[in-house]
Design a protein around this motif. Structure first.
Motif, PDB file in Angstrom:
ATOM      1  N   GLY A 287       0.804  -1.289   0.229  1.00  0.00           N
ATOM      2  CA  GLY A 287      -0.074  -0.031   0.147  1.00  0.00           C
ATOM      3  C   GLY A 287       0.813   1.296   0.222  1.00  0.00           C
ATOM      4  N   GLY A 288       0.159   2.268  -0.448  1.00  0.00           N
ATOM      5  CA  GLY A 288       0.884   3.538  -0.582  1.00  0.00           C
ATOM      6  C   GLY A 288       2.458   3.369  -1.335  1.00  0.00           C
TER       7      GLY A 288
ATOM      8  N   THR B 114      -4.217  -7.075  -3.584  1.00  0.00           N
ATOM      9  CA  THR B 114      -4.832  -7.295  -2.113  1.00  0.00           C
ATOM     10  C   THR B 114      -5.655  -6.654  -1.476  1.00  0.00           C
ATOM     11  OG1 THR B 114      -2.811  -5.894  -1.393  1.00  0.00           O
ATOM     12  CG2 THR B 114      -2.379  -8.197  -1.856  1.00  0.00           C
ATOM     13  N   LEU B 115      -5.783  -5.134  -1.907  1.00  0.00           N
ATOM     14  CA  LEU B 115      -6.989  -4.453  -1.043  1.00  0.00           C
ATOM     15  C   LEU B 115      -8.558  -4.860  -1.579  1.00  0.00           C
ATOM     16  CD1 LEU B 115      -7.817  -2.035   0.629  1.00  0.00           C
ATOM     17  CD2 LEU B 115      -7.381  -0.453  -1.408  1.00  0.00           C
TER      18      LEU B 115
ATOM     19  N   ARG C 139      -5.595  -1.384   6.804  1.00  0.00           N
ATOM     20  CA  ARG C 139      -5.575  -0.039   5.618  1.00  0.00           C
ATOM     21  C   ARG C 139      -7.062  -0.386   4.929  1.00  0.00           C
ATOM     22  NH1 ARG C 139      -3.822  -0.572   0.113  1.00  0.00           N
ATOM     23  NH2 ARG C 139      -2.879  -2.775  -0.352  1.00  0.00           N
ATOM     24  N   THR C 140      -7.563   0.720   4.503  1.00  0.00           N
ATOM     25  CA  THR C 140      -9.067   0.427   3.580  1.00  0.00           C
ATOM     26  C   THR C 140      -8.646   1.476   2.261  1.00  0.00           C
ATOM     27  OG1 THR C 140      -9.802   2.432   4.931  1.00  0.00           O
ATOM     28  CG2 THR C 140     -10.330   0.411   5.718  1.00  0.00           C
ATOM     29  N   GLY C 141      -7.606   1.886   2.181  1.00  0.00           N
ATOM     30  CA  GLY C 141      -7.171   2.761   0.964  1.00  0.00           C
ATOM     31  C   GLY C 141      -5.813   2.431   0.603  1.00  0.00           C
TER      32      GLY C 141
ATOM     33  N   VAL D  97      -5.365 -12.293   9.631  1.00  0.00           N
ATOM     34  CA  VAL D  97      -4.964 -12.663   8.131  1.00  0.00           C
ATOM     35  C   VAL D  97      -4.556 -11.392   7.311  1.00  0.00           C
ATOM     36  CG1 VAL D  97      -6.133 -13.809   6.183  1.00  0.00           C
ATOM     37  CG2 VAL D  97      -7.070 -14.158   8.336  1.00  0.00           C
ATOM     38  N   SER D  98      -3.342 -11.731   6.893  1.00  0.00           N
ATOM     39  CA  SER D  98      -2.551 -11.074   5.935  1.00  0.00           C
ATOM     40  C   SER D  98      -2.722 -11.601   4.426  1.00  0.00           C
ATOM     41  CB  SER D  98      -1.144 -10.582   6.369  1.00  0.00           C
ATOM     42  OG  SER D  98      -0.469  -9.720   5.627  1.00  0.00           O
ATOM     43  N   ILE D  99      -2.999 -10.434   3.606  1.00  0.00           N
ATOM     44  CA  ILE D  99      -3.020 -11.213   1.988  1.00  0.00           C
ATOM     45  C   ILE D  99      -2.272 -10.383   1.128  1.00  0.00           C
ATOM     46  CG2 ILE D  99      -5.070 -11.079   0.294  1.00  0.00           C
ATOM     47  CD1 ILE D  99      -7.239 -11.037   2.219  1.00  0.00           C
TER      48      ILE D  99
END
Length: 501
Positions: free
Chosen positions: A328-329, A350-351, A372-374, A396-398
């Motif tokens: 992310g980011g 993944t998001l 995180r949602t974004g 759970v990490s994706i």
């Protein structure tokens, strides 16, 4: 067949020094066969003499092939063959057999000896050396057992041991190498800088101070969740011969440990004192600590403590599940082109899968916390801290996988080593995803990932597929397939929770 037998029953052995052809009266004779590396066959049976073996006066008795005499062609003098694993381990060396190259690798401290079956040349610390009398390593068969023989006098002397032939008893007597005299670890030696006189922690100032009787010379080693400070040429008496631990009151430092080293850290001083600061979750040297020195002191100061993450309101009557969309980011993760040549970033796969999983679990009556949602940059430490702060039951990490080949695909689910509950969760989630997607299940290995290590609940990391495989990347980009992955993870999590592991 030969390769299988050598793999299963290989017993490395060594040839020791020259002895007269005349053996002691009453020496037992045995029948053996020698392996020819060129023809890849054993010779006709050969009658030879059994030889005794001692180390520092104590008998060494091989478990399988006995020590025996070997007479090179055209010579009236003999040599002794004896299992190398027996003598190597007695001399604190390790032995490795490499079947592909038929090499024996012997390691002891900084010495490396490489012998090749059928070759009269050895490598010693990378340098080619001819073996005595040209006697190579080779196989021997006796009473249905096989051993690979290599030159012992050469090997043992390289390892610092002595070898003597005692003809009266037909014995090879081996003497262990003398241990070098070690300097007194409790006193600075010539070349050291001096003493560390005090280690102290000021709770109010949040500063750890190292005080010496000299101007300290030090090196900083950033180990991520630990900070090591190596004080060169320094001795701290309370740390000699023990692991010394200092308990501290700090939100940034969990504890401080120190151990007294000699010259084993490679700095060129007779002694080095290593001080290790175990950092709290989310704390790093670069962001939250500073190291300074002046006069006879080194100081480590806490400059900042990361804030606790905010957790949304949760229904206390429901089970909470933490979902971590990988990357992310400014951390895109793996990046591969799709069938149209457009770059696909792992963070953008993944998001949506994580948001789909959150919707499914919420519909089934669970609390859900997303790291995180974004398209946000979230540190690995903060991801774990958020799950811990929410007191989640499951984490759970994706992620998506990648490899330097395009034909490998499949699904992995990782758990933290030795976590029984993590392993049980991983197996249920892996089974759920494979069943829902029809994908290739690659297993549930353990891994020391930070988000698995620093979470306090059963945790897994799902590698949903390989972006490096064009066919699997196309599926990962398909919202319907993403929904199947999310459904499979949800089914696996529910199966784990219902099992009550």
């Amino acid at each position: 067949m030969k390769k299988r037998i050598f793999t299963l029953f290989l017993l490395l052995a060594v040839v020791v020094g020259l002895f007269p052809a005349a053996m002691a009266a009453g020496t037992e004779q045995i029948t053996v066969r020698f392996y020819d590396e060129v023809s890849q066959r054993y010779s006709e049976p050969t009658v030879t003499d059994r030889v005794n073996l001692t180390l520092d006066g104590e008998a060494l008795i091989p478990e399988d092939v006995p020590a025996l005499a070997y007479y090179p062609e055209g010579s009236t003098n003999g040599r002794t063959l004896v299992p190398v694993r027996l003598i190597s381990e007695a001399l604190d060396a390790t032995v490795t057999w490499v079947p592909e190259t038929r090499q024996i690798i012997i390691l002891r401290e900084e010495s490396t000896i490489v012998l090749t079956a059928g070759s009269a040349t050895a490598l010693v610390d990378g340098q080619a050396v001819e073996l005595p009398d040209g006697v190579p390593a080779g196989g021997v068969m006796w009473d249905g057992k096989e051993s690979t023989m290599v030159p012992l006098r050469f090997v043992s002397e390289q390892l610092g041991a002595g070898v003597e032939w005692v003809g009266e008893t037909a014995t090879v007597a081996i003497t262990s190498p003398e241990e070098p005299q070690q300097p007194d670890p409790t006193q600075p030696q010539e070349g050291d800088l001096g003493w560390i006189t005090e280690l102290s922690f000021d709770e109010e100032e949040q500063t750890f101070t190292i005080t010496a009787d000299h101007t300290p010379k030090y090196r900083i080693v950033d180990l991520g969740d630990r900070l090591a400070i190596d004080l060169l040429g320094a001795v701290y008496a309370p740390a000699v011969g023990k692991d010394l631990t200092l308990q501290v009151e700090s939100d940034a430092i969990e504890k401080i440990r120190c151990s007294q080293h000699r010259d084993d850290l490679g700095y060129g001083y007779p002694h080095t004192l290593r001080v290790v600061l175990d950092l709290a979750s989310g704390v790093s040297y670069a962001q939250h600590l500073s190291v300074s020195s002046g006069g006879n002191q080194v100081r480590v100061s806490v400059t900042d403590v990361p804030e606790e993450p905010e957790v949304p309101p949760l229904d206390p009557s429901k089970i909470t599940i933490a979902i971590d969309p990988g990357h992310g980011g400014n951390q895109p993760g793996a990046v591969y082109p799709d069938e149209n040549g457009n770059d696909v970033k792992e963070k953008d796969l993944t998001l949506p899968m994580s948001l789909m999983l959150a919707d499914i679990l919420e519909e089934r009556g669970y609390n859900v916390v997303l790291t995180r949602t974004g398209d946000d940059s979230v540190s690995l430490a903060d991801r774990a801290k958020m799950a811990n702060a929410a007191q989640a039951e499951v984490f759970v990490s994706i992620h998506c996988n990648a490899l330097d080949r395009t034909d490998y695909e499949g699904i992995f689910t990782y758990y933290y080593p030795n976590s029984t509950r993590g392993e049980a969760l991983a197996k249920q989630v892996q089974a759920g995803v494979v069943a829902a997607t029809g994908g290739i299940g690659r297993g549930t290995p353990s891994a020391n990932f930070q988000v698995l290590r620093e979470t306090t609940m059963p945790a897994v990391l799902v590698e949903t597929g390989f972006m490096s495989c064009p066919a699997e990347l196309a599926r990962l980009c398909d919202p319907d397939y993403q929904q199947q992955i999310a459904l499979g993870i949800a089914d696996g999590v529910e199966a784990y929770l219902k099992a009550g592991t």
